[in-house]
Design an enzyme around this catalytic site. Structure first.
Site, short mmCIF file in Angstrom:
data_model
loop_
_atom_site.label_atom_id
_atom_site.label_comp_id
_atom_site.label_asym_id
_atom_site.label_seq_id
_atom_site.Cartn_x
_atom_site.Cartn_y
_atom_site.Cartn_z
N ASP A 338 47.82 37.52 47.08
CA ASP A 338 47.91 38.29 48.32
C ASP A 338 48.77 39.52 48.02
O ASP A 338 49.53 39.52 47.04
CB ASP A 338 48.58 37.41 49.39
CG ASP A 338 48.98 38.20 50.61
OD1 ASP A 338 48.14 38.92 51.17
OD2 ASP A 338 50.17 38.11 50.99
N ASP A 527 51.70 34.01 50.93
CA ASP A 527 52.91 33.62 51.67
C ASP A 527 52.73 33.55 53.18
O ASP A 527 53.56 33.00 53.88
CB ASP A 527 54.04 34.62 51.38
CG ASP A 527 53.79 35.97 52.03
OD1 ASP A 527 54.70 36.48 52.72
OD2 ASP A 527 52.68 36.50 51.90
N ASP A 531 47.09 33.60 54.76
CA ASP A 531 46.74 33.18 53.39
C ASP A 531 46.43 31.69 53.31
O ASP A 531 45.94 31.22 52.28
CB ASP A 531 47.91 33.47 52.44
CG ASP A 531 48.23 34.95 52.34
OD1 ASP A 531 47.29 35.75 52.37
OD2 ASP A 531 49.41 35.29 52.24
#
Length: 631
Positions: A338, A527, A531
């Site tokens: 991410d 995080d 996600d």
């Protein structure tokens, strides 16, 4: 109640004091038995005379030495587990006594006992590493109530309660520091060696140790929801999840042991019929084969290797939820990250604000801060911080947050839409600009485009080194983000990633991971709440534990406790080293045993060599496994 708690604490202290001496006493008892037996064995072996006294001494020595072996065989037999290493050893030694090879039966029990003693020492050392982590659990909390301090169980403290942490005490619950500042040792939780300064307003997690200052903390999570509680749960669950080699060894020993016993019986009865070997000699050789074939080295060393590896990861602030994930991560050939809060710091700051259509900057900032008040997104925090004024509870007439897109709200009669360019297009809002340099957050008031915020976020300092290390391992790297393409492309080029996709919603990230999994073994690192789906979809999901959202941590397989991406490099090295060591142990055990099985079959290897082959391989495998500690 106070008296009972005090007694309970005293009992706990007494138990902890007794535990270590008891362990030392058991070790001393074991050493004494081994030394005495060795002396008796040497004396009887040097006595050439064959009399009833010598036989009696040897039988007594055997019963003392073989007690745990025979007990283990009986216990397993009563449970319906007829075939195991204790059964093999019991059959071999009793068989040796029956054919009048009593000294060798004693020697087998003696050497087996030494091997077991050395194994237990090795296993206790590795378990100690896990025990140190489990001891992070705080025993009490200093609850501030009506001007006095009460010592209570952490489970009895509620959210919003105030607790006091004295110098030298563990922080029992997650919270925000209201008063005081102190140097805090975070190493038990994150593996970070350097203590950090914590002050008023900082978030502090349960399990860390307050070094020198007095802290007053407002509890933000009850114990069952705290970071330390989740860590302990993860460690307990990790023990239940086995890696593929562990599963293989469990199945292998289940079928291997009965096969060995049946083969030994067939050998003992068949050889006299097929050759000129006597029945006594064929039984003796069969007993030697039983001892050699004991699968101790495999049964002990493989699970022990993973156990040590899990402890090593935990010591370094990496929580692996099972040895199966440690095994899988060693085979991952595509790491996908991410962007926000993972590759970048996730600490957003408003760089600029541009206004349009007669709206003032002050009005845009205030209404945007009010609209973002209920959001947990880092960008929302940046806008609220930029507003700079304290916001009391906002009364929403309407509120809707669309993950990965933005927020719709109605406050004080004004409708506000704040979010990405895609969000504006979905709502058919005409606007003068789509993108600017940096992350762009658009603002719409009463369906009229009011302006946009430009928000900056820096790449983490350790990221480039990690990407380079992954490339050295031959692992491809990529990025999936909900941010705009221009910014994602810039970061991708900067880090020399192999792949990136931008402007993705959470379910689209998960879809991209599914597509990659058709060709690669994929690990996704993230995080945020957005996600969670991608983390769960990947072969091994890794969550950033310090800043990460609960949804991401819960759906992950591995948690990096201090958000330091360089820990992933450590994780891969531990996993690959563990895999190599496990494979080495398996090959070593099978190869040496195969050689000695042949020697035993030919009558070259005696009972002495057999036990050395069995316990020697076990000890070698355990010592090899212990090398993981230095990873």
């Amino acid at each position: 109640m106070k008296l009972n708690r005090k007694k309970l604490c005293e009992n706990c202290k007494n138990n902890s004091k007794l535990e270590e001496p008891n362990e030392k006493n058991n070790n001393l008892k074991e050493i004494l038995i081994i030394l005495t037996s060795s002396i008796v064995l040497l004396i009887t072996l040097f006595l050439n005379t064959k009399n009833s006294l010598k036989t009696l001494i040897l039988i007594i020595s055997y019963l003392i030495l073989a007690e745990p072996i025979i007990k283990g065989a009986i216990k397993n037999f009563l449970k319906g587990n007829f075939f195991n290493e204790h059964t093999l050893m019991t059959l071999a030694t009793l068989g040796a006594i029956i054919i009048d090879e009593i000294p060798e039966a004693v020697a087998v029990a003696f050497l087996y006992r030494i091997g077991e003693f050395l194994q237990n020492i090795s296993i206790k050392k590795s378990k100690q590493r896990i025990k140190e982590i489990l001891e992070l659990k705080p025993n009490y909390a200093n609850l501030k109530k009506e001007g006095s301090i009460l010592k209570v169980k952490p489970e009895d403290v509620k959210k919003e309660d105030i607790i006091v942490i004295k110098p030298g005490e563990k922080v029992p619950l997650d919270g925000i520091i209201l008063k005081g500042e102190s140097i805090v040792d975070t190493s038990p939780l994150t593996g970070e060696s350097t203590p950090r300064l914590y002050k008023k307003g900082d978030e502090i997690l349960a399990g860390v140790i307050n070094k020198d200052g007095l802290l007053e903390i407002k509890v933000t999570r009850e114990y069952k929801e705290s970071s330390i509680s989740k860590i302990l749960n993860l460690i307990e669950k990790a023990k239940e999840r086995k890696a593929n080699p562990e599963k293989f060894i469990t199945k292998f020993s289940k079928y291997y042991t009965p096969s060995v016993i049946m083969s030994a019986i067939a050998f003992a009865l068949g050889m006299p019929l097929l050759s000129d070997i006597s029945l006594n000699e064929s039984v003796y050789r069969a007993l030697v084969l039983l001892v050699i074939s004991c699968p101790c080295a495999l049964v002990i060393s493989v699970p022990l290797s993973y156990f040590i590896a899990l402890g090593s990861c935990s010591k370094n602030g990496i929580l692996v939820k099972g040895s199966n994930f440690l095994d899988t991560i060693s085979n991952v050939n595509f790491f996908v990250f991410d962007k926000t809060g993972t590759l970048t710091e996730g600490v957003f700051k408003v760089k600029d604000i541009v206004n349009f259509n007669g709206f003032s900057k002050e009005e845009i900032i205030e209404l945007s801060a009010f609209a973002e008040y209920n959001s947990n997104h880092p960008i929302a925090k940046a806008i609220i911080d930029y507003y700079g004024k304290k916001i009391k509870d906002v009364e929403y007439e309407e509120f809707q947050e669309k993950s990965g897109l933005g927020i719709k709200a109605k406050i004080k009669g004004k409708s506000i839409l704040i979010g990405s360019d895609r969000f504006l297009h979905e709502n058919n809002i005409s606007h003068q600009i789509c993108y600017s340099e940096g992350t762009t957050v658009h603002v719409v008031i009463n369906n009229i485009y009011a302006g946009y915020f430009t928000i900056s976020d820096e790449i983490r300092k350790e990221v480039k080194e990690l990407i380079n290390t992954l490339k050295e391992f031959g692992i491809k790297t990529g990025m999936l983000t909900g941010d705009r393409k221009v910014l994602a492309e810039s970061i991708s080029k900067n880090l020399k990633l192999d792949f990136f996709k931008a402007e993705l919603l959470p379910h689209e990230k998960a879809k991209e991971i599914e597509n990659l999994r058709k060709k690669y073994k994929v690990s996704f690192v993230g995080d945020g709440i957005n996600d969670a789906a991608a983390i769960a979809t990947s072969d091994v999901g890794i969550a950033m534990g310090a800043m990460g959202q609960d949804a991401a941590i819960e759906s992950s397989d591995i948690v990096v406790m201090d958000d330091n991406l360089s820990k992933i490099k450590k994780l891969i090295k531990i996993s690959k080293k563990t895999k190599r060591i496990v494979l080495t142990n398996i090959i070593l055990a099978i190869l040496i045993k195969a050689i000695f099985v042949y020697l035993g079959f030919m009558g070259i290897a005696k009972m002495w060599e057999a036990i050395f082959a069995d316990m020697g391989v076990s000890i070698l495998a355990i010592l090899n496994s212990m090398r993981i500690v230095k990873s």
